[in-house]
Design a protein around this motif. Structure first.
Motif, PDB file in Angstrom:
ATOM      1  N   MET A   1     -22.109  45.155   9.715  1.00 39.34           N
ATOM      2  CA  MET A   1     -23.327  44.568  10.543  1.00 39.34           C
ATOM      3  C   MET A   1     -23.138  43.627  11.398  1.00 39.34           C
ATOM      4  N   LYS A   2     -23.482  43.319  12.420  1.00 41.93           N
ATOM      5  CA  LYS A   2     -23.340  42.256  13.135  1.00 41.93           C
ATOM      6  C   LYS A   2     -24.595  41.798  13.462  1.00 41.93           C
ATOM      7  N   LEU A   3     -25.056  40.450  13.463  1.00 42.79           N
ATOM      8  CA  LEU A   3     -25.946  39.919  13.963  1.00 42.79           C
ATOM      9  C   LEU A   3     -25.985  38.717  14.947  1.00 42.79           C
ATOM     10  N   ALA A   4     -26.737  38.589  15.740  1.00 37.73           N
ATOM     11  CA  ALA A   4     -26.626  37.651  16.632  1.00 37.73           C
ATOM     12  C   ALA A   4     -27.788  36.456  16.712  1.00 37.73           C
ATOM     13  N   VAL A   5     -27.612  35.154  17.094  1.00 38.71           N
ATOM     14  CA  VAL A   5     -28.710  34.259  16.922  1.00 38.71           C
ATOM     15  C   VAL A   5     -28.526  33.446  17.980  1.00 38.71           C
ATOM     16  N   VAL A   6     -29.527  33.788  19.240  1.00 41.65           N
ATOM     17  CA  VAL A   6     -29.663  32.955  20.489  1.00 41.65           C
ATOM     18  C   VAL A   6     -30.345  31.696  20.128  1.00 41.65           C
ATOM     19  N   GLY A   7     -29.794  30.560  20.501  1.00 40.26           N
ATOM     20  CA  GLY A   7     -30.225  29.178  20.162  1.00 40.26           C
ATOM     21  C   GLY A   7     -29.752  29.028  18.651  1.00 40.26           C
ATOM     22  N   GLY A   8     -28.594  29.307  18.403  1.00 38.24           N
ATOM     23  CA  GLY A   8     -27.605  29.083  17.349  1.00 38.24           C
ATOM     24  C   GLY A   8     -27.460  27.587  17.090  1.00 38.24           C
ATOM     25  N   GLY A   9     -27.584  26.816  18.171  1.00 36.46           N
ATOM     26  CA  GLY A   9     -27.313  25.306  17.818  1.00 36.46           C
ATOM     27  C   GLY A   9     -28.473  24.610  17.441  1.00 36.46           C
ATOM     28  N   SER A  10     -29.634  25.404  17.134  1.00 39.29           N
ATOM     29  CA  SER A  10     -30.797  24.750  16.621  1.00 39.29           C
ATOM     30  C   SER A  10     -30.529  24.123  15.200  1.00 39.29           C
ATOM     31  N   THR A  11     -31.276  23.011  14.750  1.00 36.84           N
ATOM     32  CA  THR A  11     -31.111  22.441  13.571  1.00 36.84           C
ATOM     33  C   THR A  11     -31.757  23.233  12.695  1.00 36.84           C
ATOM     34  N   TYR A  12     -32.647  24.095  13.141  1.00 39.41           N
ATOM     35  CA  TYR A  12     -33.007  25.128  12.141  1.00 39.41           C
ATOM     36  C   TYR A  12     -32.017  26.028  11.509  1.00 39.41           C
ATOM     37  N   THR A  13     -31.045  26.248  12.296  1.00 38.73           N
ATOM     38  CA  THR A  13     -30.114  27.319  11.975  1.00 38.73           C
ATOM     39  C   THR A  13     -29.408  27.273  10.423  1.00 38.73           C
ATOM     40  N   PRO A  14     -29.445  26.326   9.968  1.00 29.66           N
ATOM     41  CA  PRO A  14     -28.623  26.039   8.575  1.00 29.66           C
ATOM     42  C   PRO A  14     -29.607  26.827   7.438  1.00 29.66           C
ATOM     43  N   GLU A  15     -30.994  26.579   7.887  1.00 27.03           N
ATOM     44  CA  GLU A  15     -32.058  27.250   6.993  1.00 27.03           C
ATOM     45  C   GLU A  15     -31.704  28.619   7.090  1.00 27.03           C
ATOM     46  N   LEU A  16     -31.474  29.366   8.211  1.00 26.44           N
ATOM     47  CA  LEU A  16     -31.291  30.786   8.409  1.00 26.44           C
ATOM     48  C   LEU A  16     -29.827  31.106   7.529  1.00 26.44           C
ATOM     49  N   ILE A  17     -28.908  30.359   7.919  1.00 27.98           N
ATOM     50  CA  ILE A  17     -27.729  30.704   7.272  1.00 27.98           C
ATOM     51  C   ILE A  17     -27.913  30.585   5.740  1.00 27.98           C
ATOM     52  N   ASP A  18     -28.515  29.892   5.312  1.00 29.60           N
ATOM     53  CA  ASP A  18     -28.771  29.524   3.664  1.00 29.60           C
ATOM     54  C   ASP A  18     -29.342  31.081   3.333  1.00 29.60           C
ATOM     55  N   GLY A  19     -30.245  31.442   3.910  1.00 31.70           N
ATOM     56  CA  GLY A  19     -30.862  32.810   3.603  1.00 31.70           C
ATOM     57  C   GLY A  19     -29.866  33.830   3.888  1.00 31.70           C
ATOM     58  N   PHE A  20     -29.209  34.115   4.756  1.00 35.14           N
ATOM     59  CA  PHE A  20     -28.199  35.036   4.847  1.00 35.14           C
ATOM     60  C   PHE A  20     -27.145  35.033   3.601  1.00 35.14           C
ATOM     61  N   ALA A  21     -26.740  33.780   3.192  1.00 37.17           N
ATOM     62  CA  ALA A  21     -25.860  33.680   2.123  1.00 37.17           C
ATOM     63  C   ALA A  21     -26.443  34.090   1.017  1.00 37.17           C
ATOM     64  N   ARG A  22     -27.832  33.478   0.637  1.00 38.42           N
ATOM     65  CA  ARG A  22     -28.204  33.718  -0.572  1.00 38.42           C
ATOM     66  C   ARG A  22     -28.826  35.401  -0.907  1.00 38.42           C
ATOM     67  N   LEU A  23     -29.249  35.908   0.299  1.00 32.86           N
ATOM     68  CA  LEU A  23     -29.748  37.214   0.197  1.00 32.86           C
ATOM     69  C   LEU A  23     -28.801  38.260   0.733  1.00 32.86           C
ATOM     70  N   ARG A  24     -27.506  38.072   0.523  1.00 37.78           N
ATOM     71  CA  ARG A  24     -26.617  39.127   1.008  1.00 37.78           C
ATOM     72  C   ARG A  24     -26.601  40.460   0.625  1.00 37.78           C
ATOM     73  N   ASP A  25     -27.223  40.489  -0.500  1.00 38.73           N
ATOM     74  CA  ASP A  25     -27.465  41.982  -0.943  1.00 38.73           C
ATOM     75  C   ASP A  25     -28.735  42.832  -0.197  1.00 38.73           C
ATOM     76  N   THR A  26     -29.420  42.084   0.194  1.00 33.10           N
ATOM     77  CA  THR A  26     -30.806  42.363   0.910  1.00 33.10           C
ATOM     78  C   THR A  26     -30.332  42.799   2.531  1.00 33.10           C
ATOM     79  N   LEU A  27     -29.416  42.003   2.794  1.00 32.52           N
ATOM     80  CA  LEU A  27     -28.695  42.171   4.276  1.00 32.52           C
ATOM     81  C   LEU A  27     -27.539  41.932   4.199  1.00 32.52           C
ATOM     82  N   PRO A  28     -26.662  42.846   4.186  1.00 35.50           N
ATOM     83  CA  PRO A  28     -25.219  42.570   4.181  1.00 35.50           C
ATOM     84  C   PRO A  28     -24.425  42.407   5.458  1.00 35.50           C
ATOM     85  N   VAL A  29     -24.456  41.313   5.940  1.00 31.16           N
ATOM     86  CA  VAL A  29     -23.966  40.791   7.285  1.00 31.16           C
ATOM     87  C   VAL A  29     -22.243  40.562   7.211  1.00 31.16           C
TER      88      VAL A  29
END
Length: 421
Positions: A1-29
């Protein structure tokens, strides 16, 4: 599964990355692409993102690129979190309306219209390129003003859903106050993006016990303090409004406050500078605590849940921005509302909503009319369209203010408005 983030240079992005990492069983990227034209920021954010994945043992790959078409190609979902003009434009949105005695805010009132005018054409261009490179991809819009952005995307025929973190923020707060898990809390959340009310808080399911009266009785002072509203207002209404309702319920008080302190944009710019310094540290491999002051709390959980539902066809219920389609019968079907909806591979289906009290329905109808006119101005330009949108807004509504604000909006945004150059 491939996801793309437009605006990936935002300082918000590590919050999103942390969620992808913690919740990888919910969303296996398997592959995550961060896309941004700001190369230096993107490198810093991308480096931290890779370290977060590595620290948490996520097997997926993270790549960074300024090439939008290559970055979104064959993605299952594309998240939009961009800010046209950056914090500098936001700072202007939050200041020049105050010259006319109107609230200065990046999503509400004249500042919100300015952001919409700058952003709608850019978002639609991105969406067209996504349609070419990844025709089956879902577009998840976190870019403000979310309601207008989602309406623009849906109206242009894109597979799009709007996302805001207000509802999940309330869910998490109420769960903590009630000492239950967030999954047990179900909200009667209704309205438009940044114009919503929690009319009931149910435990155990949509048909469970409504504990909102208990919440207000036991924790009303704390809830009111978070909203910067008097406790008596919550008690008299019997609902919990979004904190954005303060701009409507206490407009003049807010204007007086905003005139005496630095803009929120100035505060955020300072926080971002500190965050980027932190992100440059190769030893940092987790989101820093300072990021919580940047805003966007629980954005990652909401984004992961929504992407998972769309891509894995879970059919669960989430609060989203989507077409009305008769849910609120006093609005057109193509209005975009923010309500709980069933989410799956075929899209979103709003759940039935109990009738809205006239106190709320009147404001929702008024702001919907403004959003119609705002989108027309964003799509077609012209001073007259901008003036009409401002005149229709319930926080403006007088022709002298609308005229003065129109002149200021155009002057401060000319470089971003092709029709105004």
């Amino acid at each position: 599964m491939k996801l793309a983030v437009v605006g990936g240079g935002s300082t918000y992005t590590p919050e999103l990355i942390d969620g992808f990492a913690r919740l990888r069983d919910t969303l296996p990227v398997n592959e995550l692409v961060l896309i941004d034209p700001a190369a230096q920021r993107l490198d810093l954010v991308g480096g931290l993102a890779k370290r977060i994945f590595a620290r948490q043992g996520h097997p997926g790959t993270i790549t960074v690129t300024s090439d939008l078409d290559a970055g979104v190609r064959d993605a299952g979902a594309v998240l939009l979190q961009l800010r046209v003009g950056g914090q500098a434009a936001r700072n202007e949105d939050e200041t020049w309306p105050l010259e006319c005695g109107c609230v200065g805010q990046e999503t509400t009132g004249a500042g919100g219209l300015a952001k919409a005018l700058r952003t709608v054409p850019v978002v639609l261009d991105i969406a067209e390129r996504v349609r070419e490179a990844a025709p089956d991809a879902w577009i998840i819009d976190f870019t403000n003003p979310v309601g207008i952005m989602t309406r623009a995307l849906l109206q242009a025929g894109h597979k799009a859903v709007g996302l805001c973190n207000v509802a999940i923020g309330f869910q998490r707060k109420f769960a903590a106050l009630l000492d239950v898990t967030p999954g047990e809390v179900h909200l009667d959340h209704v309205g438009l993006n940044h114009l919503t009310w929690e009319r009931a808080v149910r435990i155990g399911g949509p048909g469970g016990e409504n504990v909102l009266p208990r919440l207000l009785a036991g924790h009303g002072d704390a809830i009111a303090a978070d909203l910067h509203l008097p406790r008596t207002i919550l008690d008299r209404l019997g609902v919990v409004p979004s904190y954005y309702l303060r701009y409507f319920y206490a407009h003049d008080e807010v204007v007086r406050e905003l005139r005496t302190k630095p803009s929120r944009a100035a505060e955020v710019a300072a926080i971002e500078a500190q965050l980027l310094d932190m992100y440059a540290d190769p030893a940092l491999a987790e989101k820093p605590e300072l990021l919580a002051k940047r805003g966007g709390a629980f954005y990652s959980e909401a984004a992961v849940a929504l992407a998972s539902s769309l891509l894995r066809d879970t059919g669960d219920v989430q609060v989203v921005n989507t077409y009305n389609n008769g849910t609120l019968p006093f609005l057109p079907d193509n209005a975009v509302i923010e309500v709980p909806a069933t989410v799956g591979a075929s899209g979103t289906a709003p759940l039935p909503v109990p009738p809205l009290d006239p106190l709320y329905a009147g404001l929702v109808a008024n702001v919907t009319a403004y959003e119609d006119l705002a989108l027309e101005a964003a799509l077609h330009g012209g001073r007259d369209r901008v003036f009409k949108a401002l005149l229709s807004h319930p926080l403006i509504g007088q022709y002298e203010y609308a005229d003065a604000l129109t002149d200021r909006l155009i002057a401060h945004n000319r470089e971003h408005l092709a029709w105004a150059r």
